[in-house]
Design a protein around this motif. Sequence first.
Motif, PDB file in Angstrom:
ATOM      1  N   ALA A   1     -19.850  14.340  21.456  1.00  0.00           N
ATOM      2  CA  ALA A   1     -18.629  14.674  22.192  1.00  0.00           C
ATOM      3  C   ALA A   1     -18.276  16.149  22.043  1.00  0.00           C
ATOM      4  CB  ALA A   1     -17.480  13.806  21.716  1.00  0.00           C
ATOM      5  N   ARG A   2     -17.618  16.690  23.060  1.00  0.00           N
ATOM      6  CA  ARG A   2     -17.197  18.093  23.042  1.00  0.00           C
ATOM      7  C   ARG A   2     -15.954  18.236  22.176  1.00  0.00           C
ATOM      8  NH1 ARG A   2     -14.631  22.213  26.662  1.00  0.00           N
ATOM      9  NH2 ARG A   2     -13.554  20.579  27.809  1.00  0.00           N
ATOM     10  N   PRO A   3     -15.992  19.103  21.147  1.00  0.00           N
ATOM     11  CA  PRO A   3     -14.850  19.220  20.232  1.00  0.00           C
ATOM     12  C   PRO A   3     -13.533  19.541  20.921  1.00  0.00           C
ATOM     13  CG  PRO A   3     -16.768  20.307  19.293  1.00  0.00           C
ATOM     14  CD  PRO A   3     -17.141  19.920  20.693  1.00  0.00           C
ATOM     15  N   ALA A   4     -13.540  20.433  21.917  1.00  0.00           N
ATOM     16  CA  ALA A   4     -12.299  20.818  22.584  1.00  0.00           C
ATOM     17  C   ALA A   4     -11.639  19.640  23.284  1.00  0.00           C
ATOM     18  CB  ALA A   4     -12.568  21.936  23.591  1.00  0.00           C
ATOM     19  N   ALA A   5     -12.431  18.657  23.695  1.00  0.00           N
ATOM     20  CA  ALA A   5     -11.894  17.486  24.393  1.00  0.00           C
ATOM     21  C   ALA A   5     -11.449  16.409  23.412  1.00  0.00           C
ATOM     22  CB  ALA A   5     -12.938  16.928  25.354  1.00  0.00           C
ATOM     23  N   VAL A   6     -12.327  15.991  22.511  1.00  0.00           N
ATOM     24  CA  VAL A   6     -11.974  14.866  21.639  1.00  0.00           C
ATOM     25  C   VAL A   6     -10.981  15.257  20.550  1.00  0.00           C
ATOM     26  CG1 VAL A   6     -14.070  13.559  22.071  1.00  0.00           C
ATOM     27  CG2 VAL A   6     -14.019  15.186  20.181  1.00  0.00           C
ATOM     28  N   GLY A   7     -10.868  16.556  20.254  1.00  0.00           N
ATOM     29  CA  GLY A   7      -9.854  16.972  19.294  1.00  0.00           C
ATOM     30  C   GLY A   7      -8.456  16.600  19.746  1.00  0.00           C
TER      31      GLY A   7
ATOM     32  N   SER B   1      -9.059   4.982  12.708  1.00  0.00           N
ATOM     33  CA  SER B   1     -10.408   4.465  12.450  1.00  0.00           C
ATOM     34  C   SER B   1     -10.864   3.497  13.533  1.00  0.00           C
ATOM     35  CB  SER B   1     -10.455   3.776  11.082  1.00  0.00           C
ATOM     36  OG  SER B   1      -9.544   2.688  11.037  1.00  0.00           O
ATOM     37  N   ARG B   2      -9.925   2.872  14.204  1.00  0.00           N
ATOM     38  CA  ARG B   2     -10.245   1.952  15.305  1.00  0.00           C
ATOM     39  C   ARG B   2     -10.271   2.668  16.649  1.00  0.00           C
ATOM     40  NH1 ARG B   2      -5.307  -1.737  16.460  1.00  0.00           N
ATOM     41  NH2 ARG B   2      -4.622   0.304  17.284  1.00  0.00           N
ATOM     42  N   ASP B   3      -9.254   3.497  16.899  1.00  0.00           N
ATOM     43  CA  ASP B   3      -9.029   4.025  18.237  1.00  0.00           C
ATOM     44  C   ASP B   3      -9.830   5.283  18.554  1.00  0.00           C
ATOM     45  OD1 ASP B   3      -7.263   1.960  18.661  1.00  0.00           O
ATOM     46  OD2 ASP B   3      -5.493   3.130  18.132  1.00  0.00           O
ATOM     47  N   PHE B   4      -9.959   6.214  17.606  1.00  0.00           N
ATOM     48  CA  PHE B   4     -10.653   7.468  17.913  1.00  0.00           C
ATOM     49  C   PHE B   4     -12.112   7.238  18.307  1.00  0.00           C
ATOM     50  CE2 PHE B   4      -7.862  10.637  15.274  1.00  0.00           C
ATOM     51  CZ  PHE B   4      -6.732  10.199  15.948  1.00  0.00           C
ATOM     52  N   PRO B   5     -12.895   6.452  17.547  1.00  0.00           N
ATOM     53  CA  PRO B   5     -14.286   6.235  17.969  1.00  0.00           C
ATOM     54  C   PRO B   5     -14.388   5.528  19.316  1.00  0.00           C
ATOM     55  CG  PRO B   5     -14.002   5.663  15.652  1.00  0.00           C
ATOM     56  CD  PRO B   5     -12.634   5.843  16.218  1.00  0.00           C
ATOM     57  N   ALA B   6     -13.506   4.547  19.550  1.00  0.00           N
ATOM     58  CA  ALA B   6     -13.569   3.804  20.809  1.00  0.00           C
ATOM     59  C   ALA B   6     -13.248   4.707  21.997  1.00  0.00           C
ATOM     60  CB  ALA B   6     -12.598   2.622  20.761  1.00  0.00           C
ATOM     61  N   LEU B   7     -12.228   5.543  21.857  1.00  0.00           N
ATOM     62  CA  LEU B   7     -11.854   6.426  22.961  1.00  0.00           C
ATOM     63  C   LEU B   7     -12.884   7.527  23.165  1.00  0.00           C
ATOM     64  CD1 LEU B   7      -8.018   6.648  22.301  1.00  0.00           C
ATOM     65  CD2 LEU B   7      -9.190   5.332  24.081  1.00  0.00           C
ATOM     66  N   THR B   8     -13.510   7.975  22.083  1.00  0.00           N
ATOM     67  CA  THR B   8     -14.603   8.943  22.218  1.00  0.00           C
ATOM     68  C   THR B   8     -15.760   8.338  23.002  1.00  0.00           C
ATOM     69  OG1 THR B   8     -13.998  10.056  20.153  1.00  0.00           O
ATOM     70  CG2 THR B   8     -16.240  10.381  20.943  1.00  0.00           C
ATOM     71  N   ASP B   9     -16.068   7.080  22.729  1.00  0.00           N
ATOM     72  CA  ASP B   9     -17.133   6.409  23.475  1.00  0.00           C
ATOM     73  C   ASP B   9     -16.769   6.279  24.952  1.00  0.00           C
ATOM     74  OD1 ASP B   9     -18.664   6.191  21.206  1.00  0.00           O
ATOM     75  OD2 ASP B   9     -18.191   4.091  20.829  1.00  0.00           O
ATOM     76  N   LEU B  10     -15.510   5.954  25.244  1.00  0.00           N
ATOM     77  CA  LEU B  10     -15.086   5.874  26.643  1.00  0.00           C
ATOM     78  C   LEU B  10     -15.223   7.235  27.326  1.00  0.00           C
ATOM     79  CD1 LEU B  10     -11.896   3.614  26.390  1.00  0.00           C
ATOM     80  CD2 LEU B  10     -14.117   2.995  27.370  1.00  0.00           C
ATOM     81  N   TYR B  11     -14.921   8.284  26.601  1.00  0.00           N
ATOM     82  CA  TYR B  11     -15.088   9.643  27.132  1.00  0.00           C
ATOM     83  C   TYR B  11     -16.552   9.924  27.441  1.00  0.00           C
ATOM     84  CZ  TYR B  11     -15.791  14.724  26.644  1.00  0.00           C
ATOM     85  OH  TYR B  11     -16.197  16.026  26.799  1.00  0.00           O
ATOM     86  N   LEU B  12     -17.429   9.601  26.520  1.00  0.00           N
ATOM     87  CA  LEU B  12     -18.856   9.871  26.717  1.00  0.00           C
ATOM     88  C   LEU B  12     -19.449   9.005  27.831  1.00  0.00           C
ATOM     89  CD1 LEU B  12     -19.972  10.224  22.986  1.00  0.00           C
ATOM     90  CD2 LEU B  12     -19.881  12.040  24.717  1.00  0.00           C
ATOM     91  N   GLN B  13     -18.832   7.847  28.087  1.00  0.00           N
ATOM     92  CA  GLN B  13     -19.278   6.966  29.169  1.00  0.00           C
ATOM     93  C   GLN B  13     -18.716   7.379  30.523  1.00  0.00           C
ATOM     94  OE1 GLN B  13     -17.951   3.106  27.833  1.00  0.00           O
ATOM     95  NE2 GLN B  13     -19.230   3.173  26.003  1.00  0.00           N
ATOM     96  N   GLY B  14     -17.843   8.406  30.531  1.00  0.00           N
ATOM     97  CA  GLY B  14     -17.247   8.850  31.778  1.00  0.00           C
ATOM     98  C   GLY B  14     -16.066   8.014  32.235  1.00  0.00           C
ATOM     99  N   ARG B  15     -15.504   7.207  31.335  1.00  0.00           N
ATOM    100  CA  ARG B  15     -14.397   6.315  31.713  1.00  0.00           C
ATOM    101  C   ARG B  15     -13.037   6.857  31.298  1.00  0.00           C
ATOM    102  NH1 ARG B  15     -16.413   0.971  28.950  1.00  0.00           N
ATOM    103  NH2 ARG B  15     -14.500   0.078  29.872  1.00  0.00           N
ATOM    104  N   LEU B  16     -13.010   7.931  30.518  1.00  0.00           N
ATOM    105  CA  LEU B  16     -11.767   8.573  30.099  1.00  0.00           C
ATOM    106  C   LEU B  16     -12.008  10.076  30.148  1.00  0.00           C
ATOM    107  CD1 LEU B  16      -8.904   8.545  28.898  1.00  0.00           C
ATOM    108  CD2 LEU B  16      -9.949   8.335  26.628  1.00  0.00           C
TER     109      LEU B  16
END
Length: 361
Positions: A152-158, A312-327
């Motif tokens: 993930a891009r740091p500027a985005a997921v931060g 611990s639950r939400d950050f990894p899940a939302l990062t995955d949604l970002y990488l999948q192009g869904r967020l």
Amino acid sequence: MSQQVRGVVSTAKGAPVQVTTIVVPDPGPGEAVVRVQACGVCHTDLHYREGGITDEYPFLLGHEAAGIVEQVGEGVTEVAPGDFVVLNWRAVCGQCRACRRGKPWYCFNTHNAKQKMTLTDGTPLTPALGIGAFAEKTLVHAGQCTKVNPAARPAAVGLLGCGVMAGLGAAVNTAQVERGESVAVIGCGGVGDAAIAGAALAGATTIIAVDVDPRKLEWAKGFGATHTVNSRETDPVEAIRSLTGGNGADVVIEAVGRPETYKQAFYARDLAGRVVLVGVPTPDMNIELPLLDVFGRGGALKSSWYGDCLPSRDFPALTDLYLQGRLDLDAFVSEEISLDQVEEAFTKMHHGDVLRSVVVF
């Protein structure tokens, strides 16, 4: 051995911030040193500068950050040097009454680093939200480091570290928006747009964005708003009702933090609907509502703390949604700036010219 790095410090109420040298100690037990890669400029940092949170100057600003763990202290097992992490300001304790009840997102005893970062003359710094990430490196409690996918891009997921999580969580976690529901969001800055994105993810079919700025209303469409209301020109309560069959929205999220907009949210919801306050008020604000209306309209009036998230639950899940192009977290990044441009970014934010300026190291 302690390290000297550059950081953004607020020394007095209302005074322009300074880029200066700060001292970061080696991590002690339970602590970690993180090399910051990106940090968003959040309105909370401006609140710190203006003395709106505490008066414990000088502040080391910045908290919406991602980076690489560089060192860990004794007893740290959850992260290791080299891990890519998003920083959070609510490291849960696991022992308080909220944690023991199985609701750690309400933790009443969150952790921060025990050691202080300082100026070179030894003056201790108060890190914003226990993080202080407008700096090349920062010292935090290891529990404030949440591992996410390093692709993930740091500027985005931060941005998950504060504003995006607050807004998205207000819709998904606090309001628990359901498929087919109607949602109105009052205030379309970064937090409000994140609430709109969260409502869209949850399957809301009518998503109404309310703001006084036409630019922000246009931005809101990109995050999933199906309708927009300029409340400078139109009564937002009547507009929301007219867009929801005359009933009002199932969920209204107030992302401004003012009494007048909270009242709009209260009366713009359907009977038995939910109002969620995620906008942060100032200590001098009060609200008065007829108690009969509070009783008669039913439903729920909720406040959302950090989007009621569990990092611990939400950050990894939302990062995955970002990488999948869904967020689309990239859409929140209006500009990438240097550490020396934070004061200028505060001015742009105050004028509503950006969703997020992000310091990139």
